[in-house]
Each structure stands twice: as structure tokens, then as C-alpha cells.
Write a protein that holds these residues in place. Structure first.
Motif, PDB file in Angstrom:
ATOM      1  N   LYS A 127      46.277  50.491  81.909  1.00 10.19           N
ATOM      2  CA  LYS A 127      47.640  51.012  81.982  1.00 10.19           C
ATOM      3  C   LYS A 127      48.332  50.488  83.230  1.00 10.19           C
ATOM      4  O   LYS A 127      49.495  50.123  83.197  1.00 10.19           O
ATOM      5  CB  LYS A 127      47.636  52.545  82.022  1.00 10.19           C
ATOM      6  CG  LYS A 127      47.378  53.209  80.679  1.00 10.19           C
ATOM      7  CD  LYS A 127      47.484  54.717  80.839  1.00 10.19           C
ATOM      8  CE  LYS A 127      47.116  55.452  79.572  1.00 10.19           C
ATOM      9  NZ  LYS A 127      47.193  56.913  79.761  1.00 10.19           N
ATOM     10  N   GLN A 128      47.592  50.445  84.333  1.00  6.94           N
ATOM     11  CA  GLN A 128      48.178  49.945  85.582  1.00  6.94           C
ATOM     12  C   GLN A 128      48.555  48.477  85.471  1.00  6.94           C
ATOM     13  O   GLN A 128      49.492  48.011  86.112  1.00  6.94           O
ATOM     14  CB  GLN A 128      47.185  50.130  86.736  1.00  6.94           C
ATOM     15  CG  GLN A 128      47.051  51.576  87.162  1.00  6.94           C
ATOM     16  CD  GLN A 128      46.243  51.706  88.427  1.00  6.94           C
ATOM     17  OE1 GLN A 128      45.189  51.094  88.566  1.00  6.94           O
ATOM     18  NE2 GLN A 128      46.736  52.493  89.360  1.00  6.94           N
ATOM     19  N   LEU A 129      47.809  47.755  84.639  1.00  9.83           N
ATOM     20  CA  LEU A 129      48.081  46.327  84.479  1.00  9.83           C
ATOM     21  C   LEU A 129      49.176  46.057  83.458  1.00  9.83           C
ATOM     22  O   LEU A 129      49.490  44.910  83.159  1.00  9.83           O
ATOM     23  CB  LEU A 129      46.792  45.601  84.088  1.00  9.83           C
ATOM     24  CG  LEU A 129      45.725  45.561  85.181  1.00  9.83           C
ATOM     25  CD1 LEU A 129      44.428  44.974  84.642  1.00  9.83           C
ATOM     26  CD2 LEU A 129      46.205  44.754  86.378  1.00  9.83           C
ATOM     27  N   ASN A 130      49.742  47.131  82.920  1.00 10.32           N
ATOM     28  CA  ASN A 130      50.818  47.004  81.941  1.00 10.32           C
ATOM     29  C   ASN A 130      50.393  46.218  80.696  1.00 10.32           C
ATOM     30  O   ASN A 130      51.171  45.456  80.121  1.00 10.32           O
ATOM     31  CB  ASN A 130      52.059  46.349  82.591  1.00 10.32           C
ATOM     32  CG  ASN A 130      53.320  46.673  81.815  1.00 10.32           C
ATOM     33  OD1 ASN A 130      53.343  47.637  81.051  1.00 10.32           O
ATOM     34  ND2 ASN A 130      54.346  45.857  81.975  1.00 10.32           N
TER      35      ASN A 130
ATOM     36  N   LYS B 254      52.652  59.427  81.234  1.00 11.54           N
ATOM     37  CA  LYS B 254      51.219  59.280  81.493  1.00 11.54           C
ATOM     38  C   LYS B 254      50.402  58.876  80.262  1.00 11.54           C
ATOM     39  O   LYS B 254      49.330  58.308  80.389  1.00 11.54           O
ATOM     40  CB  LYS B 254      50.683  60.592  82.076  1.00 11.54           C
ATOM     41  CG  LYS B 254      49.588  60.397  83.111  1.00 11.54           C
ATOM     42  CD  LYS B 254      49.225  61.742  83.736  1.00 11.54           C
ATOM     43  CE  LYS B 254      47.813  61.767  84.247  1.00 11.54           C
ATOM     44  NZ  LYS B 254      47.579  61.100  85.514  1.00 11.54           N
ATOM     45  N   PHE B 255      50.901  59.208  79.079  1.00 10.61           N
ATOM     46  CA  PHE B 255      50.175  58.861  77.860  1.00 10.61           C
ATOM     47  C   PHE B 255      51.103  58.157  76.867  1.00 10.61           C
ATOM     48  O   PHE B 255      51.264  58.599  75.728  1.00 10.61           O
ATOM     49  CB  PHE B 255      49.569  60.119  77.220  1.00 10.61           C
ATOM     50  CG  PHE B 255      48.632  60.842  78.131  1.00 10.61           C
ATOM     51  CD1 PHE B 255      47.309  60.431  78.236  1.00 10.61           C
ATOM     52  CD2 PHE B 255      49.064  61.909  78.902  1.00 10.61           C
ATOM     53  CE1 PHE B 255      46.435  61.076  79.099  1.00 10.61           C
ATOM     54  CE2 PHE B 255      48.196  62.562  79.765  1.00 10.61           C
ATOM     55  CZ  PHE B 255      46.874  62.149  79.867  1.00 10.61           C
ATOM     56  N   PRO B 256      51.727  57.064  77.317  1.00 12.01           N
ATOM     57  CA  PRO B 256      52.780  56.439  76.506  1.00 12.01           C
ATOM     58  C   PRO B 256      52.315  56.035  75.108  1.00 12.01           C
ATOM     59  O   PRO B 256      53.139  55.973  74.187  1.00 12.01           O
ATOM     60  CB  PRO B 256      53.208  55.223  77.337  1.00 12.01           C
ATOM     61  CG  PRO B 256      52.125  55.008  78.330  1.00 12.01           C
ATOM     62  CD  PRO B 256      51.515  56.337  78.590  1.00 12.01           C
TER      63      PRO B 256
ATOM     64  N   LEU C  24      50.300  48.672  74.884  1.00 10.13           N
ATOM     65  CA  LEU C  24      49.720  49.986  74.581  1.00 10.13           C
ATOM     66  C   LEU C  24      48.770  49.951  73.382  1.00 10.13           C
ATOM     67  O   LEU C  24      47.747  50.620  73.371  1.00 10.13           O
ATOM     68  CB  LEU C  24      50.842  50.996  74.337  1.00 10.13           C
ATOM     69  CG  LEU C  24      51.731  51.312  75.544  1.00 10.13           C
ATOM     70  CD1 LEU C  24      52.893  52.196  75.137  1.00 10.13           C
ATOM     71  CD2 LEU C  24      50.908  51.988  76.633  1.00 10.13           C
TER      72      LEU C  24
ATOM     73  N   MET D  84      52.542  54.349  85.251  1.00 10.89           N
ATOM     74  CA  MET D  84      51.247  53.945  85.809  1.00 10.89           C
ATOM     75  C   MET D  84      51.226  52.483  86.251  1.00 10.89           C
ATOM     76  O   MET D  84      50.486  52.114  87.143  1.00 10.89           O
ATOM     77  CB  MET D  84      50.146  54.131  84.752  1.00 10.89           C
ATOM     78  CG  MET D  84      50.227  55.411  83.962  1.00 10.89           C
ATOM     79  SD  MET D  84      49.174  56.696  84.608  1.00 10.89           S
ATOM     80  CE  MET D  84      47.558  55.984  84.409  1.00 10.89           C
ATOM     81  N   LYS D  85      52.048  51.645  85.620  1.00  7.84           N
ATOM     82  CA  LYS D  85      51.885  50.206  85.845  1.00  7.84           C
ATOM     83  C   LYS D  85      52.193  49.796  87.283  1.00  7.84           C
ATOM     84  O   LYS D  85      53.153  50.258  87.887  1.00  7.84           O
ATOM     85  CB  LYS D  85      52.739  49.416  84.852  1.00  7.84           C
ATOM     86  CG  LYS D  85      54.179  49.812  84.817  1.00  7.84           C
ATOM     87  CD  LYS D  85      54.865  49.229  83.583  1.00  7.84           C
ATOM     88  CE  LYS D  85      56.227  49.865  83.427  1.00  7.84           C
ATOM     89  NZ  LYS D  85      56.725  49.850  82.079  1.00  7.84           N
ATOM     90  N   LEU D  86      51.361  48.888  87.803  1.00 11.90           N
ATOM     91  CA  LEU D  86      51.547  48.386  89.160  1.00 11.90           C
ATOM     92  C   LEU D  86      52.661  47.355  89.198  1.00 11.90           C
ATOM     93  O   LEU D  86      53.311  47.163  90.212  1.00 11.90           O
ATOM     94  CB  LEU D  86      50.245  47.764  89.678  1.00 11.90           C
ATOM     95  CG  LEU D  86      49.095  48.733  89.937  1.00 11.90           C
ATOM     96  CD1 LEU D  86      47.806  47.972  90.188  1.00 11.90           C
ATOM     97  CD2 LEU D  86      49.398  49.640  91.109  1.00 11.90           C
ATOM     98  N   ASP D  87      52.859  46.679  88.068  1.00 11.87           N
ATOM     99  CA  ASP D  87      53.925  45.686  87.979  1.00 11.87           C
ATOM    100  C   ASP D  87      54.218  45.412  86.504  1.00 11.87           C
ATOM    101  O   ASP D  87      53.330  45.530  85.662  1.00 11.87           O
ATOM    102  CB  ASP D  87      53.483  44.388  88.665  1.00 11.87           C
ATOM    103  CG  ASP D  87      54.672  43.565  89.122  1.00 11.87           C
ATOM    104  OD1 ASP D  87      54.914  43.520  90.329  1.00 11.87           O
ATOM    105  OD2 ASP D  87      55.376  42.990  88.258  1.00 11.87           O
ATOM    106  N   GLU D  88      55.447  45.055  86.196  1.00 10.72           N
ATOM    107  CA  GLU D  88      55.803  44.697  84.822  1.00 10.72           C
ATOM    108  C   GLU D  88      55.003  43.477  84.373  1.00 10.72           C
ATOM    109  O   GLU D  88      54.535  43.388  83.245  1.00 10.72           O
ATOM    110  CB  GLU D  88      57.298  44.358  84.726  1.00 10.72           C
ATOM    111  CG  GLU D  88      58.243  45.543  84.859  1.00 10.72           C
ATOM    112  CD  GLU D  88      58.190  46.483  83.673  1.00 10.72           C
ATOM    113  OE1 GLU D  88      57.815  46.032  82.562  1.00 10.72           O
ATOM    114  OE2 GLU D  88      58.494  47.677  83.849  1.00 10.72           O
TER     115      GLU D  88
END
Lengths: 136, 453
Positions: free
Chosen positions: A27-30, B152-154, A33, B365-369
Motif C-alpha cells: 500500500k505504501q508503494l502505491n 486505510k482500506f481502499p 489495489l 498510506m502511499k509514500l509516493d504516487e
């Protein structure tokens, strides 16, 4: 990016912890989904397999821009007949494990459905390595 | 700073905030940091659950409501009251008495939110049948939960039922009914008496649709104090008696835990309290939890009876509502009666307007797009993490060591804000004790570090 988590055989109260950690990273790494969903479902199944069948093991995670590589390496009884284990509904789980809601014989087939490449290596009496690759 | 996607009802009053860590530590979405001695809210992470409001030792966190006197800008002044409102009062005070006092305060009409439940129930039953392949379907009742899922839970947003909660349905209906009775549309003000902050946020920026039929929102504890004072002082002897529509047992209990799930059919479950909900959704995402048809998820313990703006003990509220439900006429009798005179008569028309736009994922949550950037950042987070003590003390101004490492990588914090890293740096001679003090003043303000010990 590489991560490693240890998995304790027979401890169902911890089963799913490593998968949840990997899910957070994805999730952090985008990561898309839908990709996360598939990877995590496969990973959780594989993690539970180690908990249910092996003595101990580890999860190795390797993420780069175009793929997610996952390996579950365990010391355990091994799988005598991998083809059979891939059949839906086939299970060697003990009645105790089934009572906990696991061991329906859907583990490996479900993993296969959710990853792009699945490789299983197993030595009876020694252990099993399940490798999964999902392309992003 | 990015433009916030959400309106927030929760506000931190800087002048009152003493800069402690209570709110930061309890926040389930890690939406609070401390800087310059004050707590700061990260807009895109906050879901308005109000847990920070509960724990603040100095009441520096407030729930911003509309000015009560705004009601007098309207000729027709409607109080839209949820059933948990009556549950705030002791048993010897009747519903009629409470609502009469609301009229004495200046409202011209008192309507109950849960009057919309029967129509919603029918629409929900149809929806569940039609969408039975999606498992589980998640109720859209609790706005804090809807936002929690978005941020948080997309991956689960498509599981949320695209139907309005009873509040919006009732407001829509009453507005039309009043217009039909000859009230001028522009003269109607509908004010919702809310038990929580999330409902305010949802009214101001509805998560799934564009505008809300509700004019304003007033906090339940504010109204409770006014009404209870009047009752206690016996000032409301010459009561104006409101028309009270009788609610079905189902409607009375709808906002409590299991209020929806017992009627949803199939394999249905209710989970309350936001941390429990987060654990549950984690497992659901991994498909550790499977084969559930319907999920009722509520941010507060005991659902709306435990709302942050309630006054009474939540368990007494539940008890009182259960007693009221036991006295209520049967659900079918209500629908029969309603079908002739009330909201049920307009159900087909209402159902058409009940659907909301699909909910959008808004991952925080994402650190970057960009994934390669995110990968680089994650590597740095890992490296920094190795230097941190994993004590999660919060002295750096972030809720735990992991979020601190992320804050550093995102440029919001500096590694020398960690008291452990400071000691290591001091030992190595990279940092002087004075510099450490100054860094800590940046996080916690001067006062805490200028003490004469």
C-alpha cells in the motif's frame, strides 16, 4: 526492496502477521489495489500452509518496479505428491487444524489462481519452498 | 500542503493545547503530530472518529458545530433528532417532555432521524439481494467507518453499500413534506442534533454525494445541557406538545450495535469500536475472514450510544432504548400505518434518491504516487528505522518510531528529534547538549525545556 519475516509452525494466533506487514508495504508503494488484493490472498494462504504443516519457516519478499517476488521457505514434512496437493479439496490437514477453519484443501489452488508464476520445490522429510511471482 | 479532501469537525484549539501525547497516541489513523508544543491534525488522514476528543486532558480538542442561533434565520426550524438523544435522559423523563423542551428552545418541528429506517430497510434488503455476489457488503451507516475504509482500506470501497444512511433519507423526506404543507423551501432550516463528530463532517462534505439536505448541525451534549437544565429547573411547564411519530422497534434500535445486522439476513455480523474494526478489516482484506454477507461496522463502542458527543453512560442509553423498543408497536404494524400516512407512502420516490455515488478510494498510506520514488523512500524508511530505538515514546512528535521514520523521509521531521539519536550524536560529538535542547524546543515549545530543575 527486500524483507524477511519468520513464521512459527503451529502458532495460528500469529498466522497472517507477515502477510499483513507485506500488505502495508505494498500500500505504501502505491501498488495497484487489485494487485495487492491478489498478492495478499495468495501470501496469506501460503503463510497459513507453513503454520499448519511445517515446523518453522520464513517469508522472503522482494519488490521492484515491475514484479513482486515472494518465497516461503520451510523446514517441515515436505509434500510427497505436489500434483495431488494442487487439486482442489485435497488436504492432509489434521482434524485439529480443520476444526480451526483451515485445511479445506484450497490453499495451493487458491495461490495458483492469484499469482502469475508459482513454483513449488519440496523434499520429503526436509521441507518445502513455495515461490510466487506477480508482475505489476 | 495539499488541499484537504475532507471537512473536519474536530479542531485543535492551539491556545488551550498543552502539547502532550494523548491524542497522538490514541489516533487510529496516525493523523496527529506535535510541533512547536501543539498537536496538529493531518487533514487527509483524520476520519473524525473523535477518539482524540475523548482523551484530551485539557479539552483542547473541540467539535465545531453551527451556532445555535442560526436556527432563527429560518421560519420553519426543524430539529432532526436521533433516537440516542432520548437515551441521554433518565427513565422518568418522557420522550414527549424532551421534544417539548426542544420546541420551547425555538424549534417549530421535532422529527426523528430513524423515521427513515423502514424505507431504508426495504431498499437495503433489495440492494443486498441484487448485489449478493459482493461479499461482504458493508453498511454505509457510520461516516467515520466510510472514511476509514477510503483512507486505510481502499480496496474495500466497492464493498460499501451505496445507499444513504437514515439521516439523509429523513431530511430529504421532511423537507419535501414541509414544502407540500406550504412552507417556503428557503424558509426551512433542518438542524441535526449529532452524537458524533463524523456525522458533522459527513453533512459538510458528504462522502458519496454532492449536497446534503441538512442545513446545520448542533452537538448533542450542547442540546442535552439546555434541555436538561430546563427540565431540572421546571421552566418548561407550559409545554408546546410536538406530534411524535411512533417508531418501530427496529428503527429505535437501528443506530445501536447489531441494529442493522440482525435484519440483514444471510451471514451478518456487527463490529463496533474503531480499533476492533481495523483489526477486522485487516483480516478481511487478507481473506482470512470469508463468506460474510453483510457487515455492520461502527466506530464507537456501543455504536451511537457511545458517540463522543453523548453525555449519558452508553450502557444506560442502550438500556433505555431497548425498553422503548419493547414498548413499540411491531415493525409490520408501523409499515402498514406508515404506508397510509407517513414516509412509506413515498417510498418509491425516496428510493430513487437514496443511492449515493460510489465511494472513492483515498489512500493515505502511499509514500509516493510514483512507485520507483516510493521504493526509494521505503528503503530510506528501513535504513532510518534501524537507527531508531523502537520505544515509541512520541518525544519526537510522531506517534511511533515507524511513523517518525516516514515523517523524516517525507521531509516533515528530522532524525535528531529522536532523544535516543541525540544521545548517540552527543556521545559521538556531532551534537551539543544545547543543540539538543533547541531541537526539542522546536517540537515541544520553549516552556517545557526552560524549567529550573
Amino acid at each position: 526492496m527486500q524483507f524477511e519475516y519468520s513464521i512459527e509452525g503451529g502458532n495460528f494466533s500469529r498466522a497472517g502477521y507477515a502477510s499483513s506487514e507485506v500488505k502495508k508495504k505494498l500500500k505504501q508503494l502505491n501498488v495497484d489495489l487489485q494487485v495487492i488484493k491478489r498478492v495478499v490472498v495468495a501470501l496469506y494462504e501460503a503463510e497459513v500452509n507453513v503454520v499448519a504443516h511445517a515446523y518453522n519457516g520464513r517469508m522472503e519478499v522482494e519488490i521492484d518496479k515491475d514484479k513482486i517476488k515472494l518465497a516461503l521457505v520451510d523446514s517441515g514434512p515436505g509434500i510427497p505428491d505436489i500434483d495431488k496437493a494442487m487439486e482442489e479439496g485435497y488436504s492432509t490437514a489434521t482434524p485439529e487444524v480443520r476444526e480451526m477453519g483451515f485445511g479445506a484443501g484450497m490453499g495451493l489452488p487458491n495461490i495458483k489462481k492469484n499469482v502469475d508464476v508459482l513454483t513449488i520445490n519440496s523434499v520429503v522429510g526436509k521441507g518445502t519452498t513455495v515461490q510466487m511471482i506477480t508482475y505489476i | 500542503m495539499k488541499k484537504p479532501d475532507f471537512h473536519h469537525a474536530l479542531k485543535i484549539v492551539r491556545e488551550v493545547c498543552i502539547g502532550c501525547t494523548h491524542c497522538m497516541n490514541i489516533c487510529p489513523t496516525e493523523a496527529i503530530r506535535v510541533t512547536n508544543g501543539k498537536a496538529v491534525l493531518i487533514d487527509n488522514r483524520c476520519v473524525d472518529c473523535g477518539f482524540c476528543y475523548r482523551v484530551c486532558p485539557v479539552n483542547a480538542i473541540i467539535v465545531e458545530q453551527d451556532d445555535f442561533n442560526r436556527i432563527f434565520e429560518y421560519k420553519t426550524r426543524v430539529a432532526l433528532v436521533p433516537s440516542v438523544m432520548t437515551g441521554q435522559f433518565p427513565d422518568n423523563i418522557t420522550t414527549r417532555q424532551i421534544y417539548s423542551e426542544l420546541m420551547e428552545l425555538g424549534f417549530t418541528h421535532v422529527f426523528e432521524v430513524e423515521q427513515g429506517v423502514e424505507v431504508l430497510f426495504e431498499a437495503m434488503t433489495e440492494y443486498l439481494e441484487k448485489n449478493s455476489k459482493t461479499k461482504p457488503l458493508i453498511s454505509s451507516f457510520c461516516p467515520a467507518i466510510v472514511r476509514l475504509i477510503q483512507v486505510k482500506f481502499p480496496a474495500l470501497v466497492d464493498n460499501i453499500i451505496n445507499l444513504n444512511p437514515p439521516l439523509d433519507i429523513s431530511a430529504l423526506y421532511f423537507r419535501e413534506q414541509l414544502v407540500d404543507e406550504g412552507h417556503d423551501e428557503n424558509d426551512i432550516g433542518i438542524f441535526y442534533i449529532t452524537p458524533c463528530a463524523a456525522k458533522i463532517a459527513a453533512v459538510k462534505t458528504p462522502p458519496g454525494e454532492n449536497d446534503s439536505p441538512i442545513t446545520g448541525v448542533i452537538n448533542m451534549n450542547f442540546i442535552f445541557n439546555k434541555v436538561y437544565t430546563r427540565i431540572k429547573q421546571g421552566t418548561g411547564d407550559s409545554c408546546i406538545v410536538p406530534d411524535i411519530c411512533s417508531l418501530s422497534a427496529r428503527s429505535i434500535l437501528w443506530s445501536l450495535t447489531n441494529g442493522e445486522s440482525v435484519h440483514a439476513g444471510g451471514r451478518s455480523m456487527a463490529v463496533d469500536e474503531i480499533h476492533n474494526v481495523i483489526n477486522f478489516l485487516e483480516q478481511l482484506e487478507n481473506e482470512e475472514i470469508k463468506d460474510i454477507d453483510f457487515l455492520e461496522l461502527r466506530a464507537c463502542d456501543e455504536s451511537c450510544a457511545g458517540g463522543v458527543l453523548t453525555t449519558a453512560n452508553r450502557f444506560f442509553t442502550v438500556e433505555r432504548l431497548k425498553k422503548r423498543a419493547a414498548r413499540a408497536v411491531s415493525d409490520t404494524e408501523i409499515t402498514d400505518q406508515e404506508g397510509k400516512t407517513g414516509m412509506f407512502r413515498h417510498k418509491e420516490k425516496l428510493k430513487k434518491r437514496m443511492t449515493v455515488q460510489p465511494f472513492e478510494p483515498r489512500s493515505m498510506m502511499k509514500l509516493d504516487e510514483d512507485m520507483s520514488e516510493a521504493l526509494k523512500k521505503m528503503k530510506r524508511v528501513e535504513e532510518i528505522g534501524k537507527c531508531l530505538p523502537d520505544v515509541d515514546c512520541g518525544a519526537c512528535g510522531s506517534p511511533n518510531c515507524r511513523s517518525f521514520a516516514e515523517d523524516i523521509v517525507q521531509g516533515y521531521s528530522k532524525i535528531n528529534q529522536c532523544v535516543f539519536v541525540q544521545r548517540i550524536f552527543e556521545k559521538k560529538g556531532i551534537l551539543s547538549p544545547e543543540e539538543s535542547i533547541n531541537i526539542m524546543k522546536g517540537v515541544w515549545g520553549n516552556e517545557k525545556l526552560d524549567k529550573n530543575c
